[in-house]
Design an enzyme around this catalytic site. Structure first.
Site, short mmCIF file in Angstrom:
data_model
loop_
_atom_site.label_atom_id
_atom_site.label_comp_id
_atom_site.label_asym_id
_atom_site.label_seq_id
_atom_site.Cartn_x
_atom_site.Cartn_y
_atom_site.Cartn_z
N ARG A 80 63.06 12.55 -10.71
CA ARG A 80 62.67 11.89 -9.46
C ARG A 80 61.65 12.77 -8.74
O ARG A 80 61.90 13.94 -8.49
CB ARG A 80 63.90 11.66 -8.59
CG ARG A 80 63.62 10.91 -7.29
CD ARG A 80 64.89 10.78 -6.47
NE ARG A 80 65.89 10.02 -7.17
CZ ARG A 80 67.20 10.32 -7.18
NH1 ARG A 80 67.63 11.40 -6.54
NH2 ARG A 80 68.06 9.57 -7.83
N ARG A 150 66.86 15.56 0.87
CA ARG A 150 66.10 14.88 -0.18
C ARG A 150 64.80 14.29 0.34
O ARG A 150 64.40 14.54 1.47
CB ARG A 150 66.99 13.81 -0.81
CG ARG A 150 68.25 14.42 -1.45
CD ARG A 150 69.00 13.42 -2.28
NE ARG A 150 70.18 13.98 -2.92
CZ ARG A 150 70.94 13.33 -3.78
NH1 ARG A 150 70.65 12.08 -4.10
NH2 ARG A 150 71.99 13.91 -4.33
N LYS A 212 74.68 15.89 -0.48
CA LYS A 212 73.30 15.43 -0.31
C LYS A 212 73.05 15.08 1.16
O LYS A 212 73.96 14.74 1.91
CB LYS A 212 73.04 14.21 -1.19
CG LYS A 212 73.94 13.01 -0.90
CD LYS A 212 73.70 11.91 -1.93
CE LYS A 212 74.66 10.75 -1.72
NZ LYS A 212 74.49 9.70 -2.74
N LYS A 214 70.05 13.11 3.77
CA LYS A 214 68.91 12.19 3.77
C LYS A 214 68.32 12.05 5.17
O LYS A 214 69.06 11.94 6.14
CB LYS A 214 69.33 10.83 3.22
CG LYS A 214 69.83 10.91 1.78
CD LYS A 214 70.28 9.56 1.26
CE LYS A 214 70.75 9.66 -0.19
NZ LYS A 214 71.20 8.35 -0.71
N CYS A 431 70.29 -1.32 -7.34
CA CYS A 431 70.18 0.03 -7.90
C CYS A 431 69.92 -0.08 -9.40
O CYS A 431 69.94 -1.16 -9.98
CB CYS A 431 71.45 0.83 -7.63
SG CYS A 431 72.91 0.22 -8.52
N CYS A 437 72.61 4.85 -15.68
CA CYS A 437 73.39 5.55 -14.67
C CYS A 437 74.81 5.82 -15.17
O CYS A 437 75.52 4.88 -15.53
CB CYS A 437 73.45 4.75 -13.38
SG CYS A 437 74.44 5.56 -12.10
N CYS A 476 77.96 0.43 -8.45
CA CYS A 476 79.16 1.20 -8.15
C CYS A 476 79.20 1.41 -6.64
O CYS A 476 78.25 1.04 -5.94
CB CYS A 476 79.16 2.53 -8.91
SG CYS A 476 78.11 3.80 -8.16
N CYS A 480 73.71 3.50 -3.60
CA CYS A 480 72.28 3.59 -3.90
C CYS A 480 71.54 2.28 -3.63
O CYS A 480 70.37 2.30 -3.26
CB CYS A 480 72.07 4.02 -5.35
SG CYS A 480 72.72 5.66 -5.71
#
Length: 567
Positions: A80, A150, A212, A214, A431, A437, A476, A480
């Site tokens: 990414r 990120r 993470k 954001k 996603c 994934c 899931c 995302c």
């Protein structure tokens, strides 16, 4: 007083030990790259490469077959790119297209709702090549995954106004300011010699963040970045066509775990208003407060929203004020009334043109109906301006001179890049999910196009085909696909089965409620037929679908997600 989790005696997660012993994200990645007996990374390196912007994946469609053949899974990496604000030049795009075509299994480019692109199916032996290509054209993949800040999002298309350009510049500043300081990325992937001086991470710390993180920069009234789903958000306050400061919101996030009521989605909360000169200081203080107070013993409870719940918003706010030596001013007035991208042509502040192209699920590839990848490459060879990726997985060809508009339009039409699509489809999102994934429980990207066609037929049946519904699918519950900010959200439960959520709103500041659990696509369509039929009959004037199902009490409104989401 709530304990500071970092300093407590609680048992740390495995990930915390990995970071602590990684030598500032180096691990033994270099040794793994030399190991030709496997296409994968071993041990801690499986996690550490994520800090460098990569995930190890395998083709799940081939797992059983390869297992029967006694072969290891078909390992390959997803990379990414770091692209704050989503701007990429035509020359850069040509290089990326070439690498994707020659050096990935799938030969595609995937636009993400993090306003960047990712490449799937890169063999371990080709990883250095892609990093060095990125570096040569002025890009990198540092800090686009794992426990760091990120890729920073901003309201798309800096050429729309001078304020949009300012917004983009702030996204870049914040991104650069919060980057890891370790030289591991340059040493491993760019072959730069190791500097003998000691590594130091003044903002992120030796063990980086608990989870993470954001960040967004957004210009009201257009919430195209889904700011309420992000940990840290700067809402531009404008006077005399200039940004004078930001309202700061924190703690948004959408990931949950099925059946675990200790997890919940949450909308970002208001901290207060700051002037421009305080922006980086406040950003650092928010990040370091989350660094020091975040839960490092339970990753499911480690995101900023849980830290705020554990500390209390007032204590979190006071800690940020103390660290940045400021006092937040009261929130300035703002509102949002739109979301998504406006597809098609528009003029910019310099009298040039931009063309926003709808990309189903963000996947750049050629098929029988549309030569999207070839068409964008053709445009890139003649276009002197930039491409701008959006947070809704679309792409803008920007800064098109008036004399070049017809040429670009002809290319776009001949390759099928300009098509009549429904508002429902344009506002849909999925996603990646299967086959790459590892967390996927059900299909998302591969099922959405046909699923939208079925819903379009329902809309047509009830004469609602011109209406907008925000519909999203996640394979899931990790969030995302941002399904938990949709009017209709599907979250994968198992192969072919989903939880159906309804009741979000058009502008993205209300979380939907579960309507039916663990049902098939066919069953979902039956329920949507019933709901859309009733919406068409009983709606108030111009009433959106999400507002309708709340008003009619088909589901209860989620006001306080901590208490309302599961109950």
């Amino acid at each position: 007083m709530i304990k500071n989790f970092k300093k407590s005696s609680l048992n740390l997660t495995k990930e915390e030990y990995i970071k602590e012993n990684s030598n500032y994200l180096r691990g033994t990645i270099v040794d793994d790259l030399k190991n030709e007996t496997t296409n994968g990374f071993s041990g801690d390196n499986f996690s550490l490469i994520r800090f460098h912007g990569m995930y190890q994946q395998d083709d799940r469609d081939l797992r059983i077959e390869r297992n029967q053949q006694k072969l290891e899974p078909r390992y390959a990496m997803m990379l990414r790119c770091r692209l704050p604000g989503g701007v990429i030049s035509s020359k850069q795009w040509i290089k990326i297209d070439s690498f994707a075509s020659k050096n990935t299994f799938y030969k595609t480019i995937r636009l993400t709702n993090r306003q960047t692109f990712q490449l799937h199916g890169i063999l371990k032996k080709n990883l250095k090549s892609v990093h060095q290509i990125l570096h040569k054209i002025g890009l990198d993949s540092l800090a686009t995954a794992n426990d760091v800040n990120r890729n920073v999002l901003c309201t798309s298309d800096p050429m729309q106004s001078e304020v949009h350009q300012e917004c983009y510049e702030w996204a870049q500043k914040i991104s650069n300011f919060l980057l890891p300081h370790t030289k591991a990325y340059a040493e491993i992937w760019l072959n730069q010699k190791k500097i003998l001086s000691t590594d130091h991470e003044p903002i992120l710390g030796k063990t980086y963040l608990p989870r993470k993180f954001k960040t967004t920069v957004v210009i009201p009234p257009h919430n195209d970045v889904d700011l309420y789903a992000n940990d840290m958000n700067f809402i531009a306050i404008i006077e005399n066509k200039k940004i004078i400061g930001f309202n700061v919101l924190i703690g948004g996030g959408l990931s949950i775990t099925h059946g675990n009521k200790q997890t919940w989605p949450f909308l970002a909360l208001e901290l207060g208003y700051i002037t421009l000169d305080k922006t980086l200081s406040v950003a650092k203080s928010i990040v370091t407060t989350q660094r020091d107070w975040g839960n490092r013993s339970n990753r499911k409870n480690a995101k900023t929203r849980y830290t705020i719940e554990n500390m209390g918003l007032n204590l979190f706010k006071k800690e940020v004020e103390k660290r940045s030596n400021i006092t937040f001013e009261p929130i300035r007035s703002y509102f949002f009334d739109t979301r998504g991208d406006k597809i098609g042509w528009k003029k910019d502040i310099n009298g040039n043109w931009s063309l926003t192209i709808f990309v189903q699920n963000g996947r750049i590839y050629d098929n029988d109906n549309q030569l999207l990848k070839s068409g964008l490459l053709k445009i890139a060879t003649v276009h002197k301006g930039n491409f701008r990726l959006t947070s809704n997985q679309n792409i803008i060809v920007s800064e098109i001179l008036s004399e070049n508009k017809n040429q670009i339009e002809k290319i776009a039409l001949s390759y099928g890049l300009i098509k009549n699509t429904s508002k429902l489809r344009e506002n849909s999102m999925a996603c990646v999910s299967f086959p790459t994934c590892p967390l996927a429980m059900a299909e998302a990207e591969r099922m959405l196009s046909n699923f939208i066609t079925e819903v379009e037929n329902i809309m047509l049946k009830y004469k609602m085909e011109k209406e907008i519904i925000i519909l999203r699918v996640s394979g899931c519950p990790n969030g995302c696909g941002r399904s938990l900010l949709a009017e209709i959200g599907l979250i994968g439960k198992s192969i072919g089965r989903y939880n159906l959520y309804i009741g979000g709103n058009r502008i993205g500041n209300r979380i939907p409620k579960i309507y039916k659990e663990n049902i098939t696509e066919k069953e979902i369509l039956v329920h949507l037929d019933f709901l859309i039929k009733n919406w068409s009959i009983y709606r108030k004037a111009n009433e959106d679908f999400g507002d309708f199902v709340i008003r009619k009490k088909i589901v209860k409104e989620v006001i306080n997600p901590i208490h309302d989401f599961w109950n």
